[in-house]
Design an enzyme around this catalytic site. Structure first.
Site, PDB file in Angstrom:
ATOM      1  N   ASP A  12       0.877  -1.177   0.000  1.00  0.00           N
ATOM      2  CA  ASP A  12       0.000   0.000   0.000  1.00  0.00           C
ATOM      3  C   ASP A  12       0.913   1.224   0.000  1.00  0.00           C
ATOM      4  O   ASP A  12       2.121   1.112   0.174  1.00  0.00           O
ATOM      5  CB  ASP A  12      -0.878  -0.016   1.267  1.00  0.00           C
ATOM      6  CG  ASP A  12      -1.776   1.207   1.361  1.00  0.00           C
ATOM      7  OD1 ASP A  12      -2.266   1.678   0.317  1.00  0.00           O
ATOM      8  OD2 ASP A  12      -1.979   1.728   2.475  1.00  0.00           O
ATOM      9  N   SER A  13       0.308   2.388  -0.142  1.00  0.00           N
ATOM     10  CA  SER A  13       1.082   3.622  -0.033  1.00  0.00           C
ATOM     11  C   SER A  13       1.586   3.828   1.394  1.00  0.00           C
ATOM     12  O   SER A  13       2.543   4.560   1.616  1.00  0.00           O
ATOM     13  CB  SER A  13       0.202   4.802  -0.425  1.00  0.00           C
ATOM     14  OG  SER A  13      -0.939   4.840   0.422  1.00  0.00           O
ATOM     15  N   CYS A  75      -4.294  -1.512  -1.848  1.00  0.00           N
ATOM     16  CA  CYS A  75      -4.529  -0.082  -2.012  1.00  0.00           C
ATOM     17  C   CYS A  75      -5.490   0.066  -3.183  1.00  0.00           C
ATOM     18  O   CYS A  75      -5.229  -0.462  -4.269  1.00  0.00           O
ATOM     19  CB  CYS A  75      -3.214   0.627  -2.324  1.00  0.00           C
ATOM     20  SG  CYS A  75      -3.409   2.353  -2.802  1.00  0.00           S
ATOM     21  N   GLU A 154      -5.046   9.734   9.386  1.00  0.00           N
ATOM     22  CA  GLU A 154      -3.616   9.679   9.717  1.00  0.00           C
ATOM     23  C   GLU A 154      -3.277  10.606  10.876  1.00  0.00           C
ATOM     24  O   GLU A 154      -2.302  10.393  11.587  1.00  0.00           O
ATOM     25  CB  GLU A 154      -2.787  10.007   8.484  1.00  0.00           C
ATOM     26  CG  GLU A 154      -3.031   8.976   7.403  1.00  0.00           C
ATOM     27  CD  GLU A 154      -1.810   8.566   6.633  1.00  0.00           C
ATOM     28  OE1 GLU A 154      -0.854   9.348   6.595  1.00  0.00           O
ATOM     29  OE2 GLU A 154      -1.829   7.459   6.060  1.00  0.00           O
ATOM     30  N   CYS A 186     -11.403   2.519  -0.040  1.00  0.00           N
ATOM     31  CA  CYS A 186     -10.077   3.015   0.323  1.00  0.00           C
ATOM     32  C   CYS A 186      -9.684   2.248   1.573  1.00  0.00           C
ATOM     33  O   CYS A 186     -10.500   2.097   2.494  1.00  0.00           O
ATOM     34  CB  CYS A 186     -10.127   4.509   0.616  1.00  0.00           C
ATOM     35  SG  CYS A 186      -8.603   5.144   1.346  1.00  0.00           S
ATOM     36  N   HIS A 188      -7.960   2.863   4.041  1.00  0.00           N
ATOM     37  CA  HIS A 188      -7.977   3.581   5.328  1.00  0.00           C
ATOM     38  C   HIS A 188      -9.371   3.601   5.965  1.00  0.00           C
ATOM     39  O   HIS A 188      -9.496   3.713   7.183  1.00  0.00           O
ATOM     40  CB  HIS A 188      -7.602   5.057   5.123  1.00  0.00           C
ATOM     41  CG  HIS A 188      -6.132   5.336   5.100  1.00  0.00           C
ATOM     42  ND1 HIS A 188      -5.309   4.864   4.124  1.00  0.00           N
ATOM     43  CD2 HIS A 188      -5.346   6.064   5.930  1.00  0.00           C
ATOM     44  CE1 HIS A 188      -4.079   5.301   4.348  1.00  0.00           C
ATOM     45  NE2 HIS A 188      -4.078   6.022   5.444  1.00  0.00           N
TER      46      HIS A 188
HETATM   47  N1  DGL Z   1      -4.556   3.267   0.630  1.00  0.00           N
HETATM   48  C1  DGL Z   1      -5.016   4.241  -0.329  1.00  0.00           C
HETATM   49  C2  DGL Z   1      -6.234   3.668  -1.064  1.00  0.00           C
HETATM   50  O1  DGL Z   1      -6.781   2.644  -0.692  1.00  0.00           O
HETATM   51  C3  DGL Z   1      -5.372   5.560   0.313  1.00  0.00           C
HETATM   52  C4  DGL Z   1      -4.200   6.317   0.861  1.00  0.00           C
HETATM   53  C5  DGL Z   1      -3.460   7.100  -0.203  1.00  0.00           C
HETATM   54  O2  DGL Z   1      -4.055   7.997  -0.828  1.00  0.00           O
HETATM   55  O3  DGL Z   1      -2.295   6.831  -0.373  1.00  0.00           O
HETATM   56  O4  DGL Z   1      -6.652   4.259  -2.028  1.00  0.00           O
END
Ligand code: DGL
Length: 275
Positions: A12-13, A75, A154, A186, A188
């Site tokens: 993931d990011s 992600c 975050e 997403c 998060h």
């Molecule tokens: N984990 C990313 C997603 O599911 C969201 C966080 C980001 O923008 O890096 O899209």
């Protein structure tokens, strides 16, 4: 090494993919995970398709060098654009999060529109609408980008009045469309379930794809004869890497994972932009 004993790569990011990793650890206790949070380049949710594909290929090269038997793109923003390029480059199965979320939403369908919330990149891609229509051409989809959710999470503003206010503004169009469910598009967003369901009310179901992704991972592993023999549950065998110093990740990881992982910083192999 025996193919079944090899680890599964998850990326993931940053911390969001830990919601998927957590569910994989729960459902697949015999497996060993190598998790990469590309924190030096997060967030992904506002990046272009070309950049997201390049980042995914670099992360894929890192995970392949670690000998993984599968790559899970935990992600949504990356899954929305990078799966074809990753599948073409890697010799192991690649699982994204969007198909799984779409499947869960369609499975519970009652006839009203399906809502999808995600980053700008994910909503712009229309990947959910395509996946949902592929399963049920009749389904109407209402998508809404919620770019402030990731920074609020975050910052740990999970239950603040500000977050509630932001959620009300983002979710109002979906309520007006009388959606029957909202896909948390997403990784998060599962952390904001409380606020989101408080705004949407009890009649609108939330679809959290993490569970469905872990199920799909199991199906693919079994189909390919790659499922690890179930072993002793041992959290310390999983590996967690980030691309920036880990302080912020460390603090958030406990909240996402429910455990405090040991984290190491790594540098990803850089590929030329056209690679
Ligand atoms: N984990 C990313 C997603 O599911 C969201 C966080 C980001 O923008 O890096 O899209």
């Amino acid at each position: 090494m025996n193919a079944r004993a090899r680890p599964i790569g998850v990326f993931d990011s940053g911390v969001g993919g830990l919601t998927v990793a957590r569910e994989m650890i729960r459902q697949l206790p015999g497996e060993r995970l190598i998790y990469l949070g590309d924190t030096a380049r997060a967030p992904y949710g506002n990046k272009s398709p070309e950049t997201l594909i390049r980042f995914a290929l670099e992360t894929g090269a890192f995970l392949a060098a670690k000998g993984v038997k599968m790559v899970v793109v935990a992600c949504n923003s990356s899954s929305a654009y990078s799966l074809p390029a990753l599948r073409a480059r890697l010799s192991v199965p690649v699982v994204g999060v969007i198909e799984a979320g779409a499947r869960a939403a369609v499975a519970g369908r009652r006839g009203r529109p399906i809502g999808v919330i995600g980053t700008r990149a994910t909503v712009r891609s229309q990947a959910y609408a395509r996946a949902i229509h592929g399963l049920d051409p009749e389904a109407a989809v209402a998508a809404q980008a919620c770019p402030l959710f990731v920074p609020l999470i975050e910052e740990g503003w999970i239950r603040s009045a500000t977050t509630l206010e932001v959620a009300r503004a983002y979710l109002a169009p979906l309520k007006r469309r009388r959606v029957e469910s909202v896909v948390l598009g997403c990784t998060h967003y599962p952390l904001l379930k409380g606020v989101i369901s408080a705004v949407l009310g009890p009649d609108i179901a939330l679809v959290d794809s993490a569970r469905e992704v872990a199920r799909e991972v199991r199906t693919v592993l079994e189909a390919d004869g790659l499922r690890a023999p179930s072993g002793r549950v041992d959290f310390s065998r999983h590996r967690f890497y980030v691309t920036d110093p880990p302080e912020q990740f460390r603090g958030l990881a406990r909240r996402f994972l429910g455990r405090q992982p040991r984290i190491a910083t790594v540098r990803l192999p850089e590929l030329p932009p056209s690679a």
